[in-house]
Design an enzyme around this catalytic site. Structure first.
Site, PDB file in Angstrom:
ATOM      1  N   ARG A 114       0.852  -1.190   0.000  1.00  0.00           N
ATOM      2  CA  ARG A 114       0.000   0.000   0.000  1.00  0.00           C
ATOM      3  C   ARG A 114       0.885   1.235   0.000  1.00  0.00           C
ATOM      4  NH1 ARG A 114      -3.059   2.939   4.887  1.00  0.00           N
ATOM      5  NH2 ARG A 114      -3.745   4.691   3.616  1.00  0.00           N
ATOM      6  N   HIS A 167      -3.413  10.813   0.539  1.00  0.00           N
ATOM      7  CA  HIS A 167      -2.873  10.614   1.877  1.00  0.00           C
ATOM      8  C   HIS A 167      -2.341  11.962   2.374  1.00  0.00           C
ATOM      9  CE1 HIS A 167      -1.151   7.378   4.720  1.00  0.00           C
ATOM     10  NE2 HIS A 167      -0.970   8.565   5.307  1.00  0.00           N
ATOM     11  N   GLU A 221      -7.535   8.315   6.317  1.00  0.00           N
ATOM     12  CA  GLU A 221      -7.785   9.001   7.579  1.00  0.00           C
ATOM     13  C   GLU A 221      -8.324  10.421   7.436  1.00  0.00           C
ATOM     14  OE1 GLU A 221      -4.642   6.593  10.438  1.00  0.00           O
ATOM     15  OE2 GLU A 221      -4.248   8.692   9.975  1.00  0.00           O
ATOM     16  N   ASN A 249      -7.530   1.665   9.968  1.00  0.00           N
ATOM     17  CA  ASN A 249      -6.219   1.934  10.558  1.00  0.00           C
ATOM     18  C   ASN A 249      -6.385   1.917  12.068  1.00  0.00           C
ATOM     19  OD1 ASN A 249      -5.532   2.419   7.904  1.00  0.00           O
ATOM     20  ND2 ASN A 249      -5.036   4.573   8.191  1.00  0.00           N
ATOM     21  N   TYR A 296      -4.459   1.866  15.922  1.00  0.00           N
ATOM     22  CA  TYR A 296      -3.249   2.006  16.730  1.00  0.00           C
ATOM     23  C   TYR A 296      -3.499   1.812  18.221  1.00  0.00           C
ATOM     24  CZ  TYR A 296      -0.856   3.603  12.558  1.00  0.00           C
ATOM     25  OH  TYR A 296      -0.307   3.659  11.296  1.00  0.00           O
ATOM     26  N   GLU A 308      -3.649  -0.155   8.285  1.00  0.00           N
ATOM     27  CA  GLU A 308      -2.473   0.290   9.040  1.00  0.00           C
ATOM     28  C   GLU A 308      -2.529  -0.278  10.447  1.00  0.00           C
ATOM     29  OE1 GLU A 308      -1.603   4.466   9.332  1.00  0.00           O
ATOM     30  OE2 GLU A 308      -1.988   4.817   7.197  1.00  0.00           O
TER      31      GLU A 308
END
Length: 457
Positions: free
Chosen positions: A84, A128, A173, A295, A297, A370
């Site tokens: 990606r 992005h 995002e 994504n 985290y 991600e």
């Protein structure tokens, strides 16, 4: 000497599961003034004194624009099936609309061909965060016209690469660009509009929908979005903390998921603040996707503002202004990355199961687009433990019935980490920023061996 966990200890994933790594153009390419590339909002933002914590900028980054063949070789050695990357809008359409830069398209043409020759599927992200500066000066994502120009740019890229690219990602995002870029001014373009930044959210989502239409018209059959999500934990059972956490979850999670998945905004009062023909736009935004990118985290612990220990957000310790009606708090009792983020693999399971419960058959198959962590050093045992724990958590969610079809590590290599500059290292590959020499880390070797073991299954 560190001891790397045995890859055979990982649970078995489906044979058609997609393993990949992720990067973005603004963070690795460099060559910002070469071969006709226009300026991006990040080029301008980074050039302003005090914007980047270590005083650096992305003019060179990791030099990927000139070293992409070496980086494709690393991908081949790692053994991932997909890569990606993002296409830099200002490299392809320097002013955001109008003239197309052939040299920019030629670069991505070469990159795609090199990836396919190495047996790695290209997965381009069309946006992005590197908005062409010419568009930013006209209002950027605060104005509707940017969404329409984004769709025209998507068509240009799809026309050139669509014969060889199967999977596409529209946006990365939009929540972070809205909050950090337009709301708080911590990222490009550096605006501090607080809730007046909401039009940027709507126009990015509209741009997503229009880009989906453009890609479909070019024959694309595998399209997703990469939205950032994480569980929101409530600081206490008090009415004030519960209300604050609910609002935070609405703005950071549901605001960006529900228009795409359900065709509506999660709150009527919020929808009334958004510009344009919202109901009509939602029909464009909510076109069916082939998969939904997440994504992940960390979770976020949220309470009402004013309490002791509040105000440190989950994105790099950014202090939120006191006038906001919620305040993220420190999550205690978990190990932390070098970025200060808590490492909570089980929250990934929680997130995925909650998405399945909330959206049911409106949730397409999921891809983790991600997941990664910042640690120093080449013998990075902490990153190995992070990946091992999150892959187990992912497998647990799949065993609970969530259809997950892929997992992409952030990131292939250390890079320009936005407002942090080069102070945070998320890569499986270490980059010496003086020489640009690449050195695979222990985590690279661990993942390579783990993927070989999965392939034997």
């Amino acid at each position: 000497m560190t001891t790397e966990p045995a890859p055979s200890a990982l649970p078995r994933f489906p044979r058609d599961f997609v393993w990949g790594v992720s990067t973005s153009a603004a963070q690795i390419e460099g060559a910002v003034a070469e071969d006709g590339r226009g300026r991006s909002a990040w080029d301008v933002f980074a050039a302003e004194a005090g914007r980047i914590k270590d005083g650096s900028d992305p003019r060179v980054a990791t030099g990927h624009y000139h070293r992409y063949r070496e980086d494709v070789g690393l991908l081949k050695e790692l053994g991932v099936g997909a890569y990606r990357f993002s296409v830099a809008w200002p490299r392809v359409v320097p002013d955001g609309s109008g003239a197309v830069n052939k040299a920019g398209l030629d670069f991505y043409d070469r990159l795609v061909d090199a990836l396919l020759a190495a047996g790695v599927a290209p997965v381009p992200t069309l946006f992005h965060w590197d908005t062409p500066q010419a568009l930013e000066e006209g209002g950027g994502w605060l104005v509707r016209d940017t969404a329409e120009k984004f769709a025209a740019y998507a068509d240009v890229v799809a026309e050139r690469l669509g014969d060889r690219v199967e999977r596409w990602i529209t946006l990365n995002e939009p929540a972070e660009l809205t909050l950090l870029g337009y709301g708080l001014g911590q990222h490009a373009p550096g605006r501090q509009l607080l809730f007046e930044a909401l039009p940027a959210a709507h126009h990015q989502l509209l741009g997503h929908g229009l880009a989906v239409q453009a890609l479909r018209a070019r024959g694309a059959t595998s399209i997703g979005i990469a939205n950032s999500h994480g569980p929101t934990w409530t600081a206490s059972a008090s009415e004030a903390d519960t209300a604050a956490a609910d609002l935070y979850d609405l703005l950071l999670n549901r605001l960006f998921a529900e228009p795409v998945l359900l065709g509506r905004y999660p709150d009527e009062e919020l929808a009334a603040l958004l510009p344009g023909p919202v109901a009509e736009d939602l029909r464009v935004i909510s076109q069916p996707l082939d998969w939904y990118g997440i994504n992940y985290y960390q979770p976020t612990l949220v309470g009402a503002p004013g309490a002791e220990g509040t105000g440190t957000a989950d994105f790099g310790g950014i202090q939120l202004p006191p006038e906001l009606p919620f305040a993220p708090q420190e999550i205690e009792g978990y190990p932390r990355t070098d970025f200060g983020w808590p490492v909570v693999p089980e929250a990934l399971t929680e997130l995925l199961v909650s998405f399945q419960e909330r959206y049911g058959d409106r949730l397409p198959p999921v891809v983790i687009t991600e997941n990664g962590c910042s640690y120093e050093g080449v013998e990075d045992a902490e990153r190995i433990a992070f990946l091992d724990g999150h892959l187990r958590a992912l497998h647990t969610a799949m065993a609970a019935g969530v259809e997950v079809r892929g997992y992409f590590v952030w990131s292939l290599m250390d890079n320009f980490e936005w407002a942090e500059g080069y102070a945070r290292r998320f890569g499986l590959v270490h980059v010496d920023y003086e020489t640009l020499e690449r050195t695979p880390k222990a985590s690279f070797r661990w993942l390579r061996d783990a993927l070989r073991e999965q392939a034997r299954g």
